[in-house]
Design a protein around this motif. Structure first.
Motif, short mmCIF file in Angstrom:
data_model
loop_
_atom_site.label_atom_id
_atom_site.label_comp_id
_atom_site.label_asym_id
_atom_site.label_seq_id
_atom_site.Cartn_x
_atom_site.Cartn_y
_atom_site.Cartn_z
N GLY A 73 109.02 -10.69 -125.59
CA GLY A 73 110.50 -10.39 -125.41
C GLY A 73 110.70 -8.78 -125.66
O GLY A 73 111.08 -7.98 -124.67
N GLN A 74 109.83 -8.42 -126.68
CA GLN A 74 109.93 -6.84 -127.14
C GLN A 74 109.35 -5.72 -125.72
O GLN A 74 109.86 -5.06 -125.34
N PHE A 75 108.19 -6.61 -125.42
CA PHE A 75 107.77 -5.89 -124.12
C PHE A 75 108.59 -5.78 -123.01
O PHE A 75 108.96 -4.54 -122.49
N ALA A 76 109.11 -6.92 -122.71
CA ALA A 76 109.98 -6.83 -121.50
C ALA A 76 111.42 -5.93 -121.66
O ALA A 76 111.60 -4.95 -120.89
N LEU A 77 111.77 -5.83 -122.97
CA LEU A 77 113.05 -5.26 -123.24
C LEU A 77 112.60 -3.54 -123.02
O LEU A 77 113.47 -2.80 -122.52
N LEU A 78 111.43 -3.40 -123.81
CA LEU A 78 111.04 -1.92 -123.82
C LEU A 78 110.83 -1.42 -122.25
O LEU A 78 111.40 -0.48 -122.05
N ARG A 79 110.54 -2.38 -121.61
CA ARG A 79 110.14 -1.68 -120.06
C ARG A 79 111.54 -1.65 -119.34
O ARG A 79 111.85 -0.70 -118.76
N ALA A 80 112.42 -2.61 -119.59
CA ALA A 80 113.84 -2.49 -118.89
C ALA A 80 114.46 -1.38 -119.24
O ALA A 80 115.32 -0.69 -118.83
N GLN A 81 114.43 -0.91 -120.56
CA GLN A 81 115.23 0.28 -121.21
C GLN A 81 114.52 1.55 -120.78
O GLN A 81 115.28 2.64 -121.02
N SER A 82 113.37 1.64 -119.95
CA SER A 82 112.78 2.94 -119.48
C SER A 82 112.86 3.20 -118.27
O SER A 82 113.03 2.59 -117.41
N ASP A 83 113.52 4.59 -118.19
CA ASP A 83 113.39 4.99 -116.56
C ASP A 83 112.30 5.32 -115.77
O ASP A 83 112.12 4.55 -114.60
#
Lengths: 220, 220, 220, 220
Positions: free
Chosen positions: C93-103
DNA sequence: ACCACCGGGACAACCCGTTCCT
DNA sequence: AGGAACGGGTTGTCCCGGTGGT
């Protein structure tokens, strides 16, 4: 009885003794090793009981290898028995001596009481083996035999002494057999109490007192 | 005291009993298991001694798994201690009872002698544990405490009784403390003799005889 | 990740909680029990390792009976696996989240480094289970599968990210596959070092430093 | 390192070897037994992990009695520690050798990479013990100490080498301490990955690649 | 439905008394 | 006289089902 409790030096001391002894005549050295083992075993049996005392510990405390141990004794049991018989022989000797040194029966009885106290002190810290002997006698016929024989002999000694006393007129005509048994029982009981609860009473005094009670019934 | 020596059926019998018991209420079953273990342990300890008796054998003889064993007792030691205290509590109860049932001191003393004989027979084949208790007390402080406490209590009982007797005028003004100790010692000694050499004498009679000797010194 | 390390109250506290909870809806209570067990297990596994942690201790620490334990989990293994998957899902979950939040990719990579540090602190004292997961994966195919799957997924994540970076021109045209593997390896290695020797260095800083070194090779 | 994984014959073979060895000089035989045990233990630990590997199995696989086992090692732990230190000593030796054989720092670093690969293959199937060492270090202070000491030493080695490189002008003026830590971390991480997922990648190549990435940052 | 007590065996590590061979 | 090895046996513990009460 003293021989049973000497040799109380540390293993380290022993090791040194050993080295020094290397230049002794072989037989002498062998005997010494044997006695080292016995002394060590006596202590271990007294401290932990027969079963809980391990051959390993005995060897370690004696500064001796297990190979040496089994060279001198064929098994732990045999060693135990050896210890037992040594002890009993000493007692036997003491008894005989005392009786020979006394003129009449009441005097001999009195001396017995004294000797009893000496046993207690002479055994030093190793008195608990006494109980261990008794205990193991329950489970091992050979030990039982070795313990019961002298035991009955003591009773016979006493009974004969009492009979003598009656014959010579210094004692009342009581039943010598049973009286002897009671006396031995009392001795054993007092020993065990002193063993278990040394600080619970002045057992020397109690012993004196107890035998006096019995004597009151015996003396004319 | 009888409870200690019943349950002498074979392991096979036990196994059957177990199966039958499967439909009992849980608590009852649990209690029974516990008692089975204790009975088996008593026998094993008596037969082989504390150290030589293995938990495995105890379980086998009780028809119980080791899981069950260690569910009920946290160690062999604890079980041993449990056995010890149960025994001692029974003795205590008997003492109190006897004393309450007697009008005067000499009568109580006489009854004690009888009770002593009963202990001997009631314990059945399991009397050797008595020695085992004593022996283990040497090496284990907790057992020592458990054995010494009631032991001293008994002596106090006796001493108080004797003091009462002196006060009520039925006994001579002897030293109650020491006399009690001697009496207990004699009892213990006779027990051990009977234990070691059951066929060496008629110990019941010797016991009677011995206490009579002491009584002779006490009675006015 | 925090959920894994909360519930750190003493067993006593738990017991109280339990009693209070007695009047809760049943399902809720059940869930709570389950989580208590998992929290306790996590701690025990972290403290003693998978094998050495006993179900008994876990239950004791959770204030729960063994019956309850086996009602919720069919075996120690299953519980372990459950713990493992919970952990991995959180990570995912953390991974996915982080990736989604980055430009863009370099930014995402930088954030990963931060997240990594958070994992380290968030796990609290229970980080050693990580090693335990890894270790057990060696000996148990099921655990191995559960550990290897997300692991490969992470690597793929990274590789894809790197490929993206190359495509968007923010990274040099390196081999994304191997680079990803090296990065993960470094992360794992740093984690283990921090685990084994927390005071041996400022691992946060070293981590930053290490990732910077790799980034130097990647950035155009 | 090869010595750690030889002696892979079946127990049966061993038994024969044993019998043949009966006529060897004692010391030699003893040494051989000891090594048999260590080899067997290494394998068992690798296959099942430290906890799950039973002394019994180790003995069986070594064709040695439990008595022999405990003659040579005082506990499973001690054996484990022995294994650990032997391994580490070998590593230490290799390190020192490699460094002595190299003229300049970059060359030495390159060789290290090669050596690392050799470790991986030389350990054969017994590499999992590596993880086991690490894992157990968490729970046992003594093992921790034994694992952490050489570990820090390696880092110091690396740091000193890097410093040398900087001094001799062959490396950029990076932070030697942290760089060393990163390098070790990468090595460890790669090892673990290769351990867990041997077929997931060509780890030899990835290792080369990873170190090259770091070197890129170091070389002038 | 949930939980708690009870029990079942297998097996762990360790150690014991003993023998063999030098 | 001694070091090495033997194997059986010790206590204790582990993981886990089953049975009954709540």
């Amino acid at each position: 009885l003293k021989d049973l409790s000497e040799k109380q030096m540390s293993p380290k001391m022993k090791a040194i003794t050993k080295e020094r002894a290397a230049s002794q005549p072989l037989q002498e050295r062998s005997l010494e090793t044997r006695q080292d083992i016995m002394a060590s075993a006596l202590e271990q049996f007294a401290r932990h009981g027969y079963e809980a005392a391990s051959v390993n510990e005995i060897c370690l405390a004696a500064g001796v290898s297990k190979g040496a141990f089994y060279h001198h004794f064929s098994s732990k049991q045999e060693l135990f028995l050896e210890l037992l018989t040594t002890w009993l022989d000493l007692m036997d000797g003491q008894f005989a001596l005392l009786r020979a040194q006394s003129d009449n029966v009441p005097q001999a009885l009195a001396k017995m009481t004294v000797m009893f106290g000496e046993v207690y002190t002479a055994a030093g810290g190793n008195l608990p083996v006494f109980l261990e002997f008794w205990s193991q006698a329950q489970y091992n016929p050979q030990i039982w035999q070795s313990v019961i024989d002298p035991y009955r002999r003591y009773q016979k000694y006493f009974a004969e002494m009492l009979q003598e006393g009656i014959d010579e007129g210094s004692l009342k005509p009581i039943d010598p057999q049973m009286t002897a048994q009671v006396m031995v029982a009392q001795a054993v009981g007092l020993l065990l109490q002193g063993l278990l609860d040394p600080d619970g009473a002045d057992w020397q005094r109690v012993t004196q007192y107890g035998f006096q009670m019995i004597l009151n019934d015996l003396l004319v």
